[in-house]
Design a protein around this motif. Structure first.
Motif, mmCIF file in Angstrom:
data_model
loop_
_atom_site.group_PDB
_atom_site.id
_atom_site.type_symbol
_atom_site.label_atom_id
_atom_site.label_comp_id
_atom_site.label_asym_id
_atom_site.label_seq_id
_atom_site.Cartn_x
_atom_site.Cartn_y
_atom_site.Cartn_z
ATOM 1 N N GLY A 11 3.147 75.255 -17.374
ATOM 2 C CA GLY A 11 2.793 74.461 -18.546
ATOM 3 C C GLY A 11 1.529 74.914 -19.231
ATOM 4 O O GLY A 11 0.735 74.094 -19.697
ATOM 5 N N THR A 12 1.337 76.226 -19.295
ATOM 6 C CA THR A 12 0.137 76.758 -19.939
ATOM 7 C C THR A 12 0.486 78.007 -20.727
ATOM 8 O O THR A 12 1.576 78.552 -20.600
ATOM 9 N N TYR A 13 -0.440 78.445 -21.553
ATOM 10 C CA TYR A 13 -0.215 79.629 -22.376
ATOM 11 C C TYR A 13 -0.435 80.905 -21.567
ATOM 12 O O TYR A 13 -1.219 80.923 -20.616
ATOM 13 N N ARG A 14 0.231 81.973 -21.999
ATOM 14 C CA ARG A 14 0.045 83.274 -21.351
ATOM 15 C C ARG A 14 -1.405 83.731 -21.467
ATOM 16 O O ARG A 14 -1.958 84.304 -20.534
ATOM 17 N N SER A 15 -2.006 83.485 -22.621
ATOM 18 C CA SER A 15 -3.401 83.901 -22.814
ATOM 19 C C SER A 15 -4.328 83.192 -21.828
ATOM 20 O O SER A 15 -5.295 83.790 -21.348
ATOM 21 N N THR A 16 -4.012 81.944 -21.494
ATOM 22 C CA THR A 16 -4.813 81.213 -20.506
ATOM 23 C C THR A 16 -4.653 81.841 -19.133
ATOM 24 O O THR A 16 -5.625 81.971 -18.381
ATOM 25 N N ILE A 17 -3.440 82.254 -18.807
ATOM 26 C CA ILE A 17 -3.186 82.921 -17.526
ATOM 27 C C ILE A 17 -3.982 84.224 -17.455
ATOM 28 O O ILE A 17 -4.650 84.503 -16.457
ATOM 29 N N HIS A 18 -3.947 85.016 -18.529
ATOM 30 C CA HIS A 18 -4.713 86.265 -18.555
ATOM 31 C C HIS A 18 -6.207 85.984 -18.416
ATOM 32 O O HIS A 18 -6.913 86.685 -17.681
ATOM 33 N N HIS A 19 -6.677 84.957 -19.102
ATOM 34 C CA HIS A 19 -8.094 84.588 -19.034
ATOM 35 C C HIS A 19 -8.478 84.193 -17.606
ATOM 36 O O HIS A 19 -9.502 84.640 -17.076
ATOM 37 N N GLY A 24 -11.039 85.590 -12.354
ATOM 38 C CA GLY A 24 -10.862 85.513 -10.912
ATOM 39 C C GLY A 24 -10.461 84.124 -10.433
ATOM 40 O O GLY A 24 -10.529 83.842 -9.234
ATOM 41 N N LEU A 25 -10.045 83.250 -11.349
ATOM 42 C CA LEU A 25 -9.613 81.908 -10.972
ATOM 43 C C LEU A 25 -8.187 81.908 -10.425
ATOM 44 O O LEU A 25 -7.813 81.003 -9.682
ATOM 45 N N LEU A 26 -7.419 82.888 -10.815
ATOM 46 C CA LEU A 26 -6.056 83.074 -10.307
ATOM 47 C C LEU A 26 -6.024 84.344 -9.480
ATOM 48 O O LEU A 26 -6.638 85.351 -9.868
ATOM 49 N N PRO A 27 -5.307 84.342 -8.359
ATOM 50 C CA PRO A 27 -5.198 85.585 -7.586
ATOM 51 C C PRO A 27 -4.374 86.612 -8.359
ATOM 52 O O PRO A 27 -3.508 86.250 -9.159
ATOM 53 N N ARG A 28 -4.671 87.858 -8.142
ATOM 54 C CA ARG A 28 -3.932 88.936 -8.804
ATOM 55 C C ARG A 28 -2.471 88.925 -8.345
ATOM 56 O O ARG A 28 -2.195 88.720 -7.164
#
Length: 80
Positions: A11-19, A24-28
């Motif tokens: 439920g979020t934008y792709r740009s937010t995921i990239h950000h 480093g808030l999301l694991p690679r």
């Protein structure tokens, strides 16, 4: 799943995921090719955590601190 699928499920934008990846808030994700990355259930869970923390009004300084104090979910590969 692809980043597009993660975006829909989380439920979020792709740009937010990239950000979030850049910060480093999301694991690679697992890299399967030059432009092909695999995101798993741990990414969905973390996205939901991030969304909840942002909904609480926390900023980029507080979010990493809160994530560091949260217990990690156990996975099948985690030793007891």
């Amino acid at each position: 799943m692809t980043i597009g699928e993660l975006s829909r499920v989380g439920g979020t934008y792709r740009s937010t995921i990239h950000h979030d990846l850049d910060l480093g808030l999301l694991p690679r994700p697992e890299t399967l090719g030059p432009r092909l990355h695999h995101f798993g259930p741990e990414h969905v869970e973390r996205l939901r955590e991030l969304k909840a923390l942002r909904a609480e009004g926390l900023g980029l300084v507080e979010i990493p601190q809160r994530l560091a104090t949260r217990p990690r979910a156990r996975t099948a590969t985690t030793a007891p």
